[in-house]
Design a protein around this motif. Structure first.
Motif, PDB file in Angstrom:
ATOM      1  N   SER A 135      66.815 -48.865 -35.554  1.00 30.05           N
ATOM      2  CA  SER A 135      66.787 -49.228 -34.142  1.00 30.05           C
ATOM      3  C   SER A 135      66.201 -48.086 -33.327  1.00 30.05           C
ATOM      4  O   SER A 135      66.504 -46.916 -33.579  1.00 30.05           O
ATOM      5  N   VAL A 136      65.342 -48.429 -32.354  1.00 30.47           N
ATOM      6  CA  VAL A 136      64.744 -47.419 -31.481  1.00 30.47           C
ATOM      7  C   VAL A 136      64.838 -47.900 -30.038  1.00 30.47           C
ATOM      8  O   VAL A 136      64.735 -49.100 -29.762  1.00 30.47           O
ATOM      9  N   PRO A 137      65.045 -46.992 -29.082  1.00 29.36           N
ATOM     10  CA  PRO A 137      65.097 -47.397 -27.671  1.00 29.36           C
ATOM     11  C   PRO A 137      63.719 -47.788 -27.164  1.00 29.36           C
ATOM     12  O   PRO A 137      62.705 -47.203 -27.558  1.00 29.36           O
ATOM     13  N   ILE A 138      63.678 -48.787 -26.288  1.00 29.84           N
ATOM     14  CA  ILE A 138      62.416 -49.238 -25.692  1.00 29.84           C
ATOM     15  C   ILE A 138      62.647 -49.534 -24.215  1.00 29.84           C
ATOM     16  O   ILE A 138      63.777 -49.708 -23.764  1.00 29.84           O
ATOM     17  N   THR A 139      61.550 -49.591 -23.473  1.00 27.49           N
ATOM     18  CA  THR A 139      61.591 -50.006 -22.069  1.00 27.49           C
ATOM     19  C   THR A 139      60.687 -51.213 -21.912  1.00 27.49           C
ATOM     20  O   THR A 139      59.491 -51.146 -22.212  1.00 27.49           O
ATOM     21  N   LEU A 140      61.258 -52.323 -21.470  1.00 28.86           N
ATOM     22  CA  LEU A 140      60.503 -53.561 -21.309  1.00 28.86           C
ATOM     23  C   LEU A 140      60.263 -53.833 -19.828  1.00 28.86           C
ATOM     24  O   LEU A 140      61.138 -53.582 -18.989  1.00 28.86           O
ATOM     25  N   PRO A 141      59.091 -54.364 -19.487  1.00 28.97           N
ATOM     26  CA  PRO A 141      58.845 -54.726 -18.086  1.00 28.97           C
ATOM     27  C   PRO A 141      59.731 -55.896 -17.688  1.00 28.97           C
ATOM     28  O   PRO A 141      60.138 -56.693 -18.538  1.00 28.97           O
ATOM     29  N   PRO A 142      60.065 -56.028 -16.409  1.00 32.97           N
ATOM     30  CA  PRO A 142      60.893 -57.162 -15.984  1.00 32.97           C
ATOM     31  C   PRO A 142      60.185 -58.480 -16.260  1.00 32.97           C
ATOM     32  O   PRO A 142      58.965 -58.593 -16.102  1.00 32.97           O
ATOM     33  N   SER A 143      60.954 -59.478 -16.712  1.00 30.62           N
ATOM     34  CA  SER A 143      60.386 -60.789 -16.993  1.00 30.62           C
ATOM     35  C   SER A 143      60.615 -61.713 -15.806  1.00 30.62           C
ATOM     36  O   SER A 143      61.238 -61.337 -14.808  1.00 30.62           O
ATOM     37  N   GLY A 144      60.119 -62.938 -15.920  1.00 31.26           N
ATOM     38  CA  GLY A 144      60.257 -63.894 -14.826  1.00 31.26           C
ATOM     39  C   GLY A 144      59.166 -63.695 -13.785  1.00 31.26           C
ATOM     40  O   GLY A 144      58.355 -62.763 -13.861  1.00 31.26           O
ATOM     41  N   PRO A 145      59.125 -64.558 -12.788  1.00 34.49           N
ATOM     42  CA  PRO A 145      58.090 -64.468 -11.745  1.00 34.49           C
ATOM     43  C   PRO A 145      58.184 -63.158 -10.965  1.00 34.49           C
ATOM     44  O   PRO A 145      59.272 -62.713 -10.608  1.00 34.49           O
ATOM     45  N   HIS A 146      57.022 -62.531 -10.720  1.00 33.05           N
ATOM     46  CA  HIS A 146      56.969 -61.297  -9.941  1.00 33.05           C
ATOM     47  C   HIS A 146      56.575 -61.558  -8.489  1.00 33.05           C
ATOM     48  O   HIS A 146      56.699 -60.670  -7.644  1.00 33.05           O
TER      49      HIS A 146
END
Length: 331
Positions: A135-146
């Motif tokens: 397991s490794v830490p990640i940063t995901l962009p916010p999902s859903g409508p912007h």
């Protein structure tokens, strides 16, 4: 599959094997020459997880679909998918301090009277596999409508402490031993609550005959002691005879023990559970086998014997040897 932090692998000190044997009607145990069981300094790396539900979504996901999706049901369902999550199996995953895991998924019965779980038909087995996880830490962009959201709002919608986990299948009930066709098993793990983690991934699901995005909710269960000393135990055993197509893994962790053995394309699995009580000289309680499918030998019942509580101990059944490669104790 289960949520865990990817800590540095601990290394139990291996000891030279000593030919002290315990005979049984069908197998022998060669104990290891060792001192006390190594003390586990970071017990958080050992993990028991049970799946609470699985939820299927289209793959690939439609543009602007919010992830996670299932945690907002039934109030929020913009894709007009089923309004409730469900769990068709009894799924338990045991992961050792060195990240060896056994994952067994048994279909629940919809009958009012449950047949003997120790004589389970192969059709009761949804899936079973064992291997190693990372397991490794990640940063995901916010999902859903912007659209219409400020930069600050988008930052607030970004999930924190998300990890990307990979489970490498060393043995898998859906593939013959040594198959190169086992697909990559991976997912993004979203922390929902202190004991809840949502896995988001995708894969081919035989029951649906299609590739789907899936969300699986996992709940961690505390490891408990089963002995009068109050200590918690983890034991890992492995069998490997690739020349004849045989592989197997057993993980005993606290109050659970699970094992899988593959001989070619034939699968045998077992799950044992410890119940509190006053039976036994060393164990406070009683171990009972809750699941058995297949007709092979899986030495789960041996994992409770003190003779195997040492790295290098060997359980031999006919021509096959199960070697203890991890043994840990902690309070």
């Amino acid at each position: 599959m289960t949520s865990l932090s990817d800590s540095k692998n601990p290394s139990p000190s291996k000891q030279a094997s000593k030919a002290t044997q315990t005979a049984d009607s069908s197998f022998t145990i060669t104990t290891a020459s060792h001192g006390p069981i190594p003390t586990l300094k970071d017990p958080s790396s050992a993990n028991i997880s049970k799946r609470e539900y699985i939820y299927f979504l289209p793959y690939p996901l439609p543009p602007n679909a919010e992830v996670p999706y299932s945690i907002h049901l039934p109030d929020k369902n913009p894709l007009n998918l089923p309004s409730h999550q469900f769990e068709p199996t009894s799924t338990v995953v045991l992961t050792s301090p060195n990240h060896t895991f056994v994952d067994i998924r048994i279909y629940k019965s919809f009958k009012t009277t449950e047949p003997n779980p120790n004589q389970g038909h192969s059709q009761k087995l949804d899936w079973a596999f064992a291997g190693t996880s990372s397991s490794v830490p990640i940063t995901l962009p916010p999902s859903g409508p912007h659209y219409g959201k400020s930069k600050k709002r988008l930052e607030e919608d970004t999930w924190e402490n998300v990890t990307h986990s990979t489970w490498t299948h060393w043995v898998d009930s859906r593939y013959a031993v040594g198959s190169s066709d086992i697909p990559v098993d991976e997912g993004d793990m979203y922390p929902i609550a202190p004991e809840l983690t949502l896995e988001v991934g995708h894969g081919f699901h035989p029951a649906l005959d299609a590739v789907k995005t899936h969300e699986e909710m996992w709940k961690d269960e505390d490891v408990v002691s089963t002995n009068k000393a109050g200590s918690k135990i983890c034991v890992v055993m492995r069998c490997q005879a690739d020349a004849v197509g045989v592989r197997g893994v057993v993980v005993r962790l606290g109050q659970y023990c699970q094992g899988i053995m593959m001989a070619g394309e034939k699968t045998t699995v077992e799950r044992w559970e410890w119940k509190d009580g006053e039976n036994g000289e060393d164990e406070e309680g009683e171990w009972k086998r809750s699941v058995r499918i297949g007709d092979g030998f899986v030495p789960c019942g041996v994992a409770f014997r003190p003779e195997v509580l040492g790295v290098g101990a060997v359980v031999k059944f006919h021509d096959f040897e199960w070697v203890v490669e991890e043994a840990w104790e902690w309070k």
